[in-house]
Design a protein around this motif. Structure first.
Motif, short mmCIF file in Angstrom:
data_model
loop_
_atom_site.label_atom_id
_atom_site.label_comp_id
_atom_site.label_asym_id
_atom_site.label_seq_id
_atom_site.Cartn_x
_atom_site.Cartn_y
_atom_site.Cartn_z
N VAL A 169 -1.72 22.09 -18.74
CA VAL A 169 -1.39 20.97 -17.85
C VAL A 169 -0.98 19.70 -18.61
N PRO A 170 -1.69 19.27 -19.67
CA PRO A 170 -1.25 18.05 -20.37
C PRO A 170 0.17 18.14 -20.92
N ALA A 171 0.56 19.30 -21.44
CA ALA A 171 1.92 19.46 -21.96
C ALA A 171 2.93 19.36 -20.82
N MET A 172 2.56 19.87 -19.63
CA MET A 172 3.46 19.78 -18.48
C MET A 172 3.58 18.33 -17.99
N LEU A 173 2.50 17.57 -18.13
CA LEU A 173 2.57 16.15 -17.80
C LEU A 173 3.49 15.41 -18.76
N ALA A 174 3.47 15.82 -20.02
CA ALA A 174 4.41 15.23 -21.00
C ALA A 174 5.85 15.56 -20.62
N LEU A 175 6.07 16.82 -20.23
CA LEU A 175 7.40 17.21 -19.78
C LEU A 175 7.79 16.45 -18.53
N GLY A 176 6.84 16.28 -17.60
CA GLY A 176 7.12 15.53 -16.38
C GLY A 176 7.50 14.10 -16.67
N ALA B 30 3.30 7.01 -11.83
CA ALA B 30 2.89 6.11 -12.90
C ALA B 30 1.77 6.71 -13.75
N LEU B 31 0.98 7.61 -13.16
CA LEU B 31 -0.10 8.24 -13.90
C LEU B 31 0.38 9.32 -14.86
N LEU B 32 1.59 9.83 -14.66
CA LEU B 32 2.12 10.87 -15.54
C LEU B 32 2.10 10.45 -17.01
N PRO B 33 2.75 9.34 -17.37
CA PRO B 33 2.73 8.97 -18.80
C PRO B 33 1.33 8.59 -19.28
N VAL B 34 0.48 8.10 -18.38
CA VAL B 34 -0.88 7.72 -18.78
C VAL B 34 -1.62 8.94 -19.33
N PHE B 35 -1.60 10.04 -18.57
CA PHE B 35 -2.31 11.25 -19.01
C PHE B 35 -1.50 12.04 -20.04
N ALA B 36 -0.17 11.86 -20.06
CA ALA B 36 0.65 12.56 -21.05
C ALA B 36 0.33 12.07 -22.47
N PHE B 37 -0.06 10.79 -22.59
CA PHE B 37 -0.39 10.24 -23.90
C PHE B 37 -1.90 10.20 -24.14
N ASN B 38 -2.66 10.84 -23.26
CA ASN B 38 -4.12 10.91 -23.42
C ASN B 38 -4.47 12.09 -24.33
N SER B 39 -5.37 11.91 -25.26
CA SER B 39 -5.69 12.96 -26.23
C SER B 39 -6.56 14.06 -25.66
N SER B 40 -7.20 13.82 -24.52
CA SER B 40 -8.10 14.81 -23.93
C SER B 40 -7.33 15.83 -23.09
N LEU C 113 0.83 -1.20 0.00
CA LEU C 113 0.00 0.00 0.00
C LEU C 113 0.86 1.26 0.00
N TYR C 114 1.95 1.21 0.75
CA TYR C 114 2.85 2.37 0.81
C TYR C 114 3.48 2.63 -0.55
N LEU C 115 3.93 1.57 -1.22
CA LEU C 115 4.56 1.73 -2.53
C LEU C 115 3.55 2.24 -3.56
N ILE C 116 2.30 1.75 -3.47
CA ILE C 116 1.26 2.23 -4.39
C ILE C 116 1.00 3.72 -4.15
N PHE C 117 0.89 4.11 -2.89
CA PHE C 117 0.67 5.51 -2.55
C PHE C 117 1.81 6.39 -3.03
N LEU C 118 3.04 5.85 -2.95
CA LEU C 118 4.23 6.63 -3.29
C LEU C 118 4.41 6.78 -4.80
N TYR C 119 4.18 5.69 -5.53
CA TYR C 119 4.54 5.68 -6.95
C TYR C 119 3.36 5.76 -7.91
N ALA C 120 2.15 5.61 -7.42
CA ALA C 120 0.99 5.69 -8.32
C ALA C 120 0.89 7.03 -9.03
N PRO C 121 1.08 8.16 -8.33
CA PRO C 121 1.04 9.45 -9.04
C PRO C 121 2.07 9.56 -10.15
#
Length: 268
Positions: free
Chosen positions: A227-234, A22-32, A12-20
């Protein structure tokens, strides 16, 4: 019963720490443009938008100048401090080393405010140079910690053998000691470089009119369309940080293997 509980807690600790992260590339490649589930579709448009931002490239250039300069200066200071702490005895050694390592535990906001007050009182104009000075201050303790381990693992008989063969202390340091601790030096450079790129507080306080990457990213989050472009940069920055840390750990372990010392833990 204790072990399953600890395993669950760890997961649970690792999920809490690294889930955000892991979501960076998910939304960085999202078209919305909306950062929410369900995803609209796969797209690289935000990476293209990021690459067309001239202000971003100017901020990235300033950040690279700061990161390269501060990592080199901090590592040079770290070599001197680590060598002195492991090789020589002098009055007040514990206090001096404690002061050097102090920025590692002080909150960045305290360091930034203190530096700002001192620099303004001295009449120094805020610029990239003042940011470099601040980053050197916070990077040096990490460099000292890495290089102290490298110097402590050296076999003193190698240095004594060089003296017996007629080498001077300077040539011994250059020809014998530096090659042996070079993996630690490379590791220090990479770690300090990563810390400098990621640092925000000191860059914000001491940058003046100069915009660096961390400050630029924070400012762009005020505009939802950016924000999406910043997620791509992130996503790119996370990948770069992981690569640098992996290389640093490789050189750290290589240095330990080279000197035959015991590995007591590392970055990864």
């Amino acid at each position: 019963m204790k072990f399953p509980v600890l395993r669950v807690y760890t997961v649970l600790y690792l999920i809490f720490l690294y889930a955000p992260i892991a979501l960076l590339p998910v939304f960085a490649f999202n078209s919305s443009k909306v950062i929410a589930f369900p995803l609209a579709g796969f797209s690289t448009r935000w990476f293209a938008e990021m690459l067309n931002d001239d202000l971003l490239f100017r901020a990235a250039k300033a950040t690279l100048i700061i990161a390269v300069s501060s990592s080199i200066l901090a590592t040079c200071l770290g070599v001197l401090a680590a060598r002195a702490s492991t090789r020589f005895r002098f009055p007040g050694k514990g206090g001096v080393m404690g002061l050097i390592m102090l920025p590692m535990i002080l909150p960045d906001i305290i360091v930034a405010m203190s530096l700002l007050v001192v620099l303004l009182a001295m009449g120094v104009n805020l610029s990239l140079l003042t940011v470099i000075l601040g980053h050197v201050l916070i990077c040096t303790p990490f460099s000292v910690a890495i290089l102290t381990s490298a110097f402590q693992s050296l076999d003193n008989s190698l240095e004594e053998a060089a003296y017996d063969l007629g080498e001077t202390p300077l040539s011994t340091f250059r020809l014998v000691i530096l090659p042996l601790v070079m993996p630690g030096i490379v590791s220090s450079l990479l770690i300090c470089f990563t810390i400098s790129i990621d640092e925000y507080v000191i860059a914000s306080f001491l940058g003046g009119n100069q915009t660096v990457l961390s400050v630029y990213i924070f400012g762009q989050f005020r505009f939802p369309a950016k924000v999406p472009a910043m997620l791509a940069l992130g996503t790119i920055l996370v990948a770069l940080s992981i690569a640098l840390l992996t290389i640093a750990e490789y050189f750290r372990r290589r240095g330990i293997a080279k000197t035959g010392a015991k590995d007591t833990g590392g970055f990864l």
